[in-house]
Design an enzyme around this catalytic site. Structure first.
Site, short mmCIF file in Angstrom:
data_model
loop_
_atom_site.label_atom_id
_atom_site.label_comp_id
_atom_site.label_asym_id
_atom_site.label_seq_id
_atom_site.Cartn_x
_atom_site.Cartn_y
_atom_site.Cartn_z
N ASP A 36 0.91 -1.38 0.13
CA ASP A 36 -0.03 0.04 -0.02
C ASP A 36 0.93 1.22 -0.02
OD1 ASP A 36 -1.99 1.81 0.14
OD2 ASP A 36 -2.24 1.53 2.63
N ASP A 220 -1.86 5.38 -5.34
CA ASP A 220 -2.07 4.77 -4.21
C ASP A 220 -2.55 3.33 -4.68
OD1 ASP A 220 -2.86 3.70 -1.64
OD2 ASP A 220 -4.57 4.78 -1.37
C1 0ZP Z 1 -10.04 0.89 -0.74
O1 0ZP Z 1 -9.83 1.20 -1.84
C2 0ZP Z 1 -10.75 -0.66 -0.35
C3 0ZP Z 1 -12.12 -1.00 -1.02
C4 0ZP Z 1 -13.19 0.30 -0.66
C5 0ZP Z 1 -13.32 1.56 -0.98
C6 0ZP Z 1 -14.21 2.18 -0.67
C7 0ZP Z 1 -14.95 1.95 0.30
C8 0ZP Z 1 -14.83 0.90 1.01
C9 0ZP Z 1 -15.56 0.43 2.20
C10 0ZP Z 1 -15.38 -0.72 2.88
C11 0ZP Z 1 -14.59 -1.52 2.19
C12 0ZP Z 1 -13.81 -1.52 1.11
C13 0ZP Z 1 -13.90 -0.02 0.52
C14 0ZP Z 1 -9.91 -1.43 -0.38
C15 0ZP Z 1 -10.07 -3.00 -0.09
C16 0ZP Z 1 -9.88 -3.91 -0.95
C17 0ZP Z 1 -9.95 -5.08 -0.17
C18 0ZP Z 1 -10.26 -5.43 1.00
C19 0ZP Z 1 -10.82 -4.45 1.71
C20 0ZP Z 1 -11.13 -4.96 3.01
C21 0ZP Z 1 -11.40 -3.87 3.75
C22 0ZP Z 1 -11.08 -2.77 3.54
C23 0ZP Z 1 -10.79 -2.28 2.35
C24 0ZP Z 1 -10.57 -3.24 1.48
N1 0ZP Z 1 -10.04 1.52 0.25
C25 0ZP Z 1 -9.23 2.95 0.17
C26 0ZP Z 1 -8.29 2.90 1.48
O2 0ZP Z 1 -8.74 3.30 2.54
C27 0ZP Z 1 -10.50 3.94 0.19
C28 0ZP Z 1 -10.09 5.31 0.61
N2 0ZP Z 1 -8.97 5.91 0.12
C29 0ZP Z 1 -10.82 6.21 0.98
C30 0ZP Z 1 -8.99 7.02 0.80
N3 0ZP Z 1 -10.08 7.16 1.32
N4 0ZP Z 1 -7.23 2.53 1.18
C31 0ZP Z 1 -6.07 2.35 2.21
C32 0ZP Z 1 -5.47 1.19 2.23
C33 0ZP Z 1 -6.43 -0.14 2.37
C34 0ZP Z 1 -6.96 -0.48 3.67
C35 0ZP Z 1 -5.74 -1.38 1.86
C36 0ZP Z 1 -7.96 -1.64 4.00
C37 0ZP Z 1 -6.54 -2.68 1.87
C38 0ZP Z 1 -7.31 -2.67 3.35
C39 0ZP Z 1 -5.09 3.50 1.97
O3 0ZP Z 1 -4.09 3.30 0.98
C40 0ZP Z 1 -5.70 4.96 1.95
C41 0ZP Z 1 -4.59 5.90 2.70
C42 0ZP Z 1 -5.34 7.38 2.40
C43 0ZP Z 1 -5.34 7.96 0.98
C44 0ZP Z 1 -5.75 9.32 1.24
C45 0ZP Z 1 -4.21 7.89 0.39
C46 0ZP Z 1 -4.86 5.67 4.01
O4 0ZP Z 1 -5.96 5.46 4.61
N5 0ZP Z 1 -3.71 5.80 4.50
C47 0ZP Z 1 -3.61 5.50 6.27
C48 0ZP Z 1 -2.73 6.84 6.85
C49 0ZP Z 1 -2.61 6.80 8.24
C50 0ZP Z 1 -3.59 8.12 6.41
C51 0ZP Z 1 -1.61 7.35 8.94
#
Ligand code: 0ZP
Length: 331
Positions: A36, A220
Site C-alpha cells: 500500500d 495509491d
Molecule cells: C479501498 O479502496 C478498499 C475498497 C473500498 C473502497 C471504498 C470504500 C470501502 C468500504 C469498505 C470496504 C472497502 C472499501 C480496499 C479494500 C480492498 C479489499 C478488501 C478490503 C477490506 C477492507 C477494507 C478495504 C478493502 N480503500 C481505500 C483505502 O482506505 C479507500 C479510501 N482511500 C478512502 C481514501 N479514502 N485504502 C487504504 C489502504 C487499504 C486499507 C488497503 C484497507 C486494503 C485494506 C489507504 O491506501 C488509504 C490511505 C489514505 C489515502 C488518502 C491515500 C490511508 O488511509 N492511509 C493511512 C494513513 C494513516 C493516513 C496514517
C-alpha cells in the site's frame, strides 16, 4: 540487491486489491500482504489477534521465530480512509519480499482488527510503502520496508506493474525495461505528509479534447478506484447512457450494458488511457445489471486518489532518490 514479487488480485472478477507473498522470521513464515503506497505501517494478523477476529487469514507467530524481538513499550494504531483499522504491539524480525531481505524490520502485530479485515480472508496484513513520516508506531515511528531496504538496493526505487484481472509484479531496486514501452515520464513528488502526491497534467474523456489543467493527487496502490474532482467525474459520466450518482450505492452507477468511453490522463507530456473495461469496475452485487464506476468523486475524501484502476493502465516507478519523483510509462 534487487527483487521481484507477484501482485495477484484477491478476487478473480474485479481487482479490489492485490496481494504479494512475503516471508517473516526464522524459519520463514509466509503471508500474503497488500502493498500500500498510501500508508506506512507494516502490520500482520498474528498469534496475538483474538481467534474471534481471524477467519482464514494466515498469521505471524513471533514466538515461533528465533529472530523475533519484542520492541518494548511500542504500540501502533491505524485507521484507513475507508474506515477500516487495526492496532497492536511491535516486534522486529527478518522480512523478505521477492528476494529482498531486511534483517530487522518493524513488524506490527495486530491485537485488534476491524470487521472488514476479519471478513477478508485473502489479506493477511499490509506493507506500507508511503513515506515513513506516516508510520503510526509510538513512541518511536518506524521505517518502512522500502526505507530499510533502500541502502542495499542497486537503485533506490520500486516499481508497480499491476494488471487487469491477472497477476502483475512489484520490483525492488531496478527498472525492468521489458515491462514498458517508450520513455518513462518523471514528475516531482510532494512528500508532506507522506503520500506519493504528484500533479497530473490534465484529462480527457474518450476521443474528446484533452483538458490541460493540473490535478494534484496521490498514487495509491491500496485504493481500488480513482477518485477525482466532481467536475471531472460529471464530465465523464455525461458520456455514459443511464449513469446516475446513486445515494444508495455511494457513487456513480450505470447499466452494465452501456458503452463507456475511455478515460485519458496526463503526466507531463505523456498520456495514459484507462480502457472502458477498467472504468466499468464491477456489478454492484453479483449478477446485477447495474455496474459501479471505476471513477468516483473525491469530494467526500478531500484528496484526489489515483488508485489501482489508473495504476494498472501504466508502469509506475516510485523513485526514492532525494528528492523523490514518480515515473509513468505506457505498457
Ligand atoms: C479501498 O479502496 C478498499 C475498497 C473500498 C473502497 C471504498 C470504500 C470501502 C468500504 C469498505 C470496504 C472497502 C472499501 C480496499 C479494500 C480492498 C479489499 C478488501 C478490503 C477490506 C477492507 C477494507 C478495504 C478493502 N480503500 C481505500 C483505502 O482506505 C479507500 C479510501 N482511500 C478512502 C481514501 N479514502 N485504502 C487504504 C489502504 C487499504 C486499507 C488497503 C484497507 C486494503 C485494506 C489507504 O491506501 C488509504 C490511505 C489514505 C489515502 C488518502 C491515500 C490511508 O488511509 N492511509 C493511512 C494513513 C494513516 C493516513 C496514517
Amino acid at each position: 540487491d534487487t527483487g521481484s514479487a507477484a501482485a495477484t488480485p484477491i478476487d478473480p472478477r474485479f481487482d479490489i486489491a492485490y496481494v504479494t507473498p512475503v516471508t517473516i522470521g526464522t524459519p520463514p513464515q509466509t503471508l500474503q500482504l497488500d502493498l500500500d503506497t498510501g500508508s506506512s505501517d507494516l502490520w500482520v494478523f498474528s498469534s496475538h489477534t483474538p481467534a474471534s477476529q481471524v477467519r482464514g487469514q494466515r498469521i505471524y507467530a513471533p514466538d515461533k521465530s528465533t529472530t523475533s524481538k519484542l520492541l518494548n513499550g511500542h504500540t501502533w494504531s491505524i485507521t484507513y480512509g475507508d474506515g477500516s483499522g487495526s492496532r497492536g504491539n511491535v516486534y522486529t524480525d527478518k522480512f523478505t519480499i521477492g528476494g529482498v531481505t531486511v534483517k530487522s524490520q518493524a513488524i506490527e502485530t495486530a491485537q485488534q482488527v476491524s470487521s472488514s479485515f476479519t471478513t477478508e480472508d485473502a489479506i493477511d496484513g499490509l506493507v506500507g510503502l508511503g513515506f515513513s513520516t506516516l508510520n503510526t508506531v509510538s513512541p518511536n515511528g518506524q521505517l518502512t520496508f522500502f526505507d530499510n531496504a533502500k541502502p542495499n538496493l542497486d537503485s533506490p526505487v520500486f516499481t508497480a506493474d499491476l494488471k487487469y484481472m491477472k497477476p502483475g509484479t512489484y520490483d525492488f531496486g531496478f527498472i525492468d525495461k521489458t515491462k514498458y514501452t517508450g520513455e518513462i515520464t518523471y514528475v516531482p513528488v510532494e512528500t508532506d505528509p507522506g503520500y506519493w502526491t504528484f500533479t497530473s497534467s490534465g484529462y480527457g474523456v474518450g476521443s474528446g479534447t484533452f483538458s490541460s489543467s493540473p490535478i494534484t493527487g496521490i498514487a495509491d496502490t491500496g485504493t481500488s478506484l480513482v477518485y477525482l474532482p466532481t467536475a471531472i467525474v460529471t464530465a465523464y459520466y455525461r458520456q455514459v447512457q443511464g449513469a446516475t450518482n446513486s445515494r444508495s450505492y455511494g457513487g456513480y452507477v450505470f447499466p452494465c450494458n452501456s458503452t463507456l468511453p475511455a478515460f485519458v490522463f496526463g503526466v507531463g507530456e505523456a498520456k495514459f488511457t484507462i480502457p472502458p473495461s477498467y472504468m466499468s469496475y464491477a456489478a454492484v452485487t453479483d449478477g446485477s445489471p447495474t455496474c459501479f464506476g471505476g471513477l468516483q468523486s473525491s469530494s467526500g475524501i478531500g484528496v484526489n486518489i489515483w488508485g489501482d484502476v489508473a495504476l494498472k493502465a501504466a508502469f509506475v516507478v516510485f523513485n526514492g532518490e532525494e528528492p523523490p519523483t514518480i515515473g509513468w510509462a505506457n505498457k
